[in-house]
Motif scaffolding. Structure first.
Motif, PDB file in Angstrom:
ATOM      1  N   CYS A 304       0.685  -1.308   0.065  1.00  0.00           N
ATOM      2  CA  CYS A 304       0.019  -0.077  -0.096  1.00  0.00           C
ATOM      3  C   CYS A 304       0.792   1.343   0.038  1.00  0.00           C
ATOM      4  N   GLY A 305       2.116   0.891   0.348  1.00  0.00           N
ATOM      5  CA  GLY A 305       3.134   2.441   0.137  1.00  0.00           C
ATOM      6  C   GLY A 305       3.225   3.064   1.447  1.00  0.00           C
ATOM      7  N   ALA A 306       2.506   2.491   2.621  1.00  0.00           N
ATOM      8  CA  ALA A 306       2.584   3.273   3.972  1.00  0.00           C
ATOM      9  C   ALA A 306       3.785   3.152   4.497  1.00  0.00           C
ATOM     10  N   ASP A 307       4.090   4.430   5.074  1.00  0.00           N
ATOM     11  CA  ASP A 307       5.397   4.502   5.891  1.00  0.00           C
ATOM     12  C   ASP A 307       5.387   3.902   7.189  1.00  0.00           C
ATOM     13  N   LEU A 308       5.904   2.845   7.325  1.00  0.00           N
ATOM     14  CA  LEU A 308       6.059   1.897   8.676  1.00  0.00           C
ATOM     15  C   LEU A 308       7.056   2.225   9.547  1.00  0.00           C
ATOM     16  N   THR A 309       7.777   3.320   9.258  1.00  0.00           N
ATOM     17  CA  THR A 309       9.007   3.738  10.240  1.00  0.00           C
ATOM     18  C   THR A 309       8.303   3.832  11.750  1.00  0.00           C
ATOM     19  N   GLY A 310       8.868   3.068  12.682  1.00  0.00           N
ATOM     20  CA  GLY A 310       8.633   3.096  14.053  1.00  0.00           C
ATOM     21  C   GLY A 310       7.313   2.536  14.284  1.00  0.00           C
ATOM     22  N   SER A 315       3.142  -6.946  11.819  1.00  0.00           N
ATOM     23  CA  SER A 315       1.441  -7.114  11.766  1.00  0.00           C
ATOM     24  C   SER A 315       0.872  -6.611  10.658  1.00  0.00           C
ATOM     25  N   HIS A 316       1.572  -5.340  10.215  1.00  0.00           N
ATOM     26  CA  HIS A 316       0.839  -4.711   8.873  1.00  0.00           C
ATOM     27  C   HIS A 316       1.295  -5.601   7.737  1.00  0.00           C
ATOM     28  N   VAL A 317       2.644  -6.201   7.671  1.00  0.00           N
ATOM     29  CA  VAL A 317       2.547  -7.197   6.442  1.00  0.00           C
ATOM     30  C   VAL A 317       1.852  -8.430   6.602  1.00  0.00           C
ATOM     31  N   TYR A 318       1.577  -8.917   7.937  1.00  0.00           N
ATOM     32  CA  TYR A 318       0.682 -10.117   8.000  1.00  0.00           C
ATOM     33  C   TYR A 318      -0.926  -9.949   7.663  1.00  0.00           C
ATOM     34  N   ASP A 325      -3.034 -10.066  -0.709  1.00  0.00           N
ATOM     35  CA  ASP A 325      -2.335  -9.154  -1.425  1.00  0.00           C
ATOM     36  C   ASP A 325      -1.018  -9.925  -1.999  1.00  0.00           C
ATOM     37  N   ASP A 326      -0.870  -9.739  -3.383  1.00  0.00           N
ATOM     38  CA  ASP A 326       0.146 -10.341  -3.938  1.00  0.00           C
ATOM     39  C   ASP A 326       1.631 -10.129  -3.439  1.00  0.00           C
ATOM     40  N   LYS A 327       1.638  -8.577  -3.453  1.00  0.00           N
ATOM     41  CA  LYS A 327       2.976  -8.280  -3.047  1.00  0.00           C
ATOM     42  C   LYS A 327       3.493  -8.589  -1.636  1.00  0.00           C
ATOM     43  N   GLY A 328       2.924  -7.994  -0.541  1.00  0.00           N
ATOM     44  CA  GLY A 328       3.415  -8.393   0.701  1.00  0.00           C
ATOM     45  C   GLY A 328       4.903  -7.718   1.003  1.00  0.00           C
ATOM     46  N   GLY A 329       5.384  -7.864   2.268  1.00  0.00           N
ATOM     47  CA  GLY A 329       6.563  -7.330   2.369  1.00  0.00           C
ATOM     48  C   GLY A 329       6.832  -5.857   2.522  1.00  0.00           C
ATOM     49  N   HIS A 330       7.938  -5.376   2.685  1.00  0.00           N
ATOM     50  CA  HIS A 330       8.386  -3.913   2.738  1.00  0.00           C
ATOM     51  C   HIS A 330       9.729  -3.659   2.330  1.00  0.00           C
ATOM     52  N   TYR A 331       9.918  -2.223   2.116  1.00  0.00           N
ATOM     53  CA  TYR A 331      11.334  -2.098   1.576  1.00  0.00           C
ATOM     54  C   TYR A 331      11.931  -0.741   2.326  1.00  0.00           C
ATOM     55  N   THR A 332      13.108  -0.272   2.209  1.00  0.00           N
ATOM     56  CA  THR A 332      13.805   0.764   2.814  1.00  0.00           C
ATOM     57  C   THR A 332      13.824   1.898   1.776  1.00  0.00           C
TER      58      THR A 332
END
Length: 380
Positions: A304-310, A315-318, A325-332
Motif C-alpha cells: 500500500c506504500g504506507a510509511d511503516l517507520t517506527g 503485523s502490517h505485512v501479515y 495481497d500479492d506483493k506483501g513485505g516492505h522495503y527501505t
C-alpha cells in the motif's frame, strides 16, 4: 698578577657606571615622551573664551554641516558684543565639540552671536538661560541657525534667532543709511520751518515799526496843524499821499525746501529649489526560521506504500497476507526529513531618495529708492 686584578676591577666599575648612565638616559627619555604626550593631549582640547575664577562654562557641538567662523558673547544688559572668540584661521568644524567660557553680570542672561563660513549673515540669540543647561547643539534649519538646548533634567528646547539678526551686513547698512538719510531730511525740514518762522516774525516786526513811524508822523502833523493854521492845506496835501512802507516786507519769506519721500524699490528674484538625498527604509529587518533537513531511512509497505517507520511492521505485512495481497513485505527508502530550524537574520533594506527641503520660489530684492514726489532715485 695583582696588576691584572686591579685592571679587571677598574674595567668592571667603568662598565657599571656606563650601564647606569644608559638606564638613566632611557628613563629620562621615557619621562619626557610621557610629558610631551600629555601636553599634546591638552593642546588637542579646544575652548572658546578665557577661563577665570568668575567664568561659567558651557559645552556646545557644531551640527550645522558647516564651519562656525564667528562666535561672540555678551551679558544681556550690555550693548555691544565681545570680539570674535575664534582667532583668524580658527573655526569650529562640523561635529566638533568645544567648551565655552563666559561671564555675565548678576541677574543677567547670556547673548550669543554665531556666523557660518561663506555666509555674510550672523544670528543673534538673546537672553539664553544657561543656569540649568547641560549642553547645546548648534543646528541649521531652513537657512537659519538654531540652538537645541538640553536641560540637566533631560528635557530639550529649541531657541530661534531674533528677527533682525538673520539680515546680511549689507542689508543692515542699507537700513542704517536710509534711517540716517531720513533724519537728515527731517532736520532740513525743521530748519526750513524755523527759518520761515523767523522771517515771518521779522516781517511782522518791521510792519509794526512802520505803523509806529506812521503814527508818530501823523501826530507831528496834527501838532503842526494846530499850532500853524496857515500850513493846514500843505499838511493835508502831504497826509493825503499814500504810504508805501506798510507792505514793503510782506513777501520776503522764501518757500519751504522740497523734502524727498523715499520709497524702496524692489525687483523679483528667482530662488531655486533646495533639497537633499536621504536613506529611506524599504524593508524592515526581520528574522526567518529556516528548516534543517537530513536524509533518513524510512520503511515503506510494498503493498500500500504506507510509511511503516517506527510501527509494528510484521503485523502490517501479515494483514496484507491474510487479505491475499500479492506483493506483501516492505522495503527501505531514504527521504529528506526536517530535524529542526535555524534563525537567519535579514538586515533592513534602504534606498536613496531625493527630498525637497524648500520648493522653488521668488523673493523681492531691494534695488534702491525713489522719491514719490519728484521722481529722483538713489542707490541702496
Amino acid at each position: 698578577m695583582k696588576t691584572k686584578q686591579i685592571l679587571m676591577a677598574g674595567a668592571l666599575a667603568l662598565s657599571m657606571v656606563l650601564s647606569g648612565g644608559m638606564l638613566t638616559g632611557c628613563s629620562n627619555s621615557s619621562t619626557k615622551d610621557t610629558k610631551t604626550t600629555e601636553v599634546a593631549k591638552k593642546k588637542d582640547v579646544k575652548t572658546l573664551g578665557q577661563k577665570t575664577k568668575d567664568s561659567k562654562s558651557l559645552k556646545f557641538t557644531n551640527s550645522t554641516g558647516k564651519k562656525i567662523t564667528v562666535f561672540e558673547t555678551k551679558s544681556s544688559s550690555e550693548e555691544n558684543f565681545s570680539d570674535n572668540l575664534l582667532e583668524n584661521g580658527d573655526a569650529v568644524k562640523n561635529k566638533e565639540e568645544r567648551t565655552l567660557y563666559y561671564t555675565t553680570k548678576e541677574n543677567d542672561k547670556l547673548d550669543v552671536k554665531i556666523g557660518l563660513q561663506d555666509d555674510d549673515k550672523t544670528f543673534v540669540f538673546k537672553d539664553v538661560d544657561t543656569d540649568d543647561t547641560k549642553k547645546v547643539d548648534v543646528s541649521l534649519k531652513e537657512d537659519k541657525v538654531n540652538l537645541d538646548v538640553t536641560k540637566k533634567d533631560g528635557s530639550t528646547t529649541t531657541l530661534t534667532p531674533s528677527e533682525d539678526s538673520a539680515k546680511t551686513e549689507d542689508e543692515k547698512k542699507e537700513e542704517q543709511e536710509v534711517k540716517q538719510e531720513e533724519k537728515k531730511e527731517e532736520k532740513k525740514e525743521e530748519t526750513a520751518k524755523a527759518d520761515s518762522s523767523n522771517k515771518s516774525n521779522t516781517s511782522e516786526s518791521k510792519k509794526g515799526n512802520t505803523a509806529s513811524t506812521t503814527n508818530t508822523s501823523s501826530n507831528k502833523n496834527n501838532t503842526s496843524s494846530s499850532s500853524k493854521p496857515s500850513n493846514s492845506s500843505s499838511n493835508n496835501s502831504s497826509s493825503s499821499k499814500p504810504s508805501n512802507n506798510s507792505g514793503s516786507n510782506s513777501n520776503n519769506s522764501k518757500p519751504a525746501e522740497h523734502t524727498h519721500n523715499w520709497v524702496a524699490q524692489y525687483k523679483t528674484v528667482n530662488v531655486p529649489e533646495k533639497g537633499h538625498n536621504e536613506q529611506v527604509l524599504v524593508q524592515a529587518a526581520y528574522d526567518e526560521q529556516v528548516p534543517i533537513t537530513e536524509m533518513k531511512a524510512h520503511d515503506i509497505c510494498s503493498s500500500c506504500g504506507a510509511d511503516l517507520t517506527g510501527t509494528d511492521i510484521s503485523s502490517h505485512v501479515y494483514q496484507h497476507m491474510i487479505n491475499g495481497d500479492d506483493k506483501g513485505g516492505h522495503y527501505t527508502e531514504w527521504r529528506e526529513t526536517v530535524v529542526g530550524y535555524k534563525t537567519v537574520h535579514h538586515d533592513a533594506v534602504y534606498e536613496t531618495r531625493y527630498v525637497v527641503d524648500s520648493p522653488a520660489t521668488t523673493k523681492q530684492e531691494l534695488t534702491g529708492y525713489k522719491c514719490s514726489s519728484c521722481g529722483k532715485t538713489k542707490a541702496n
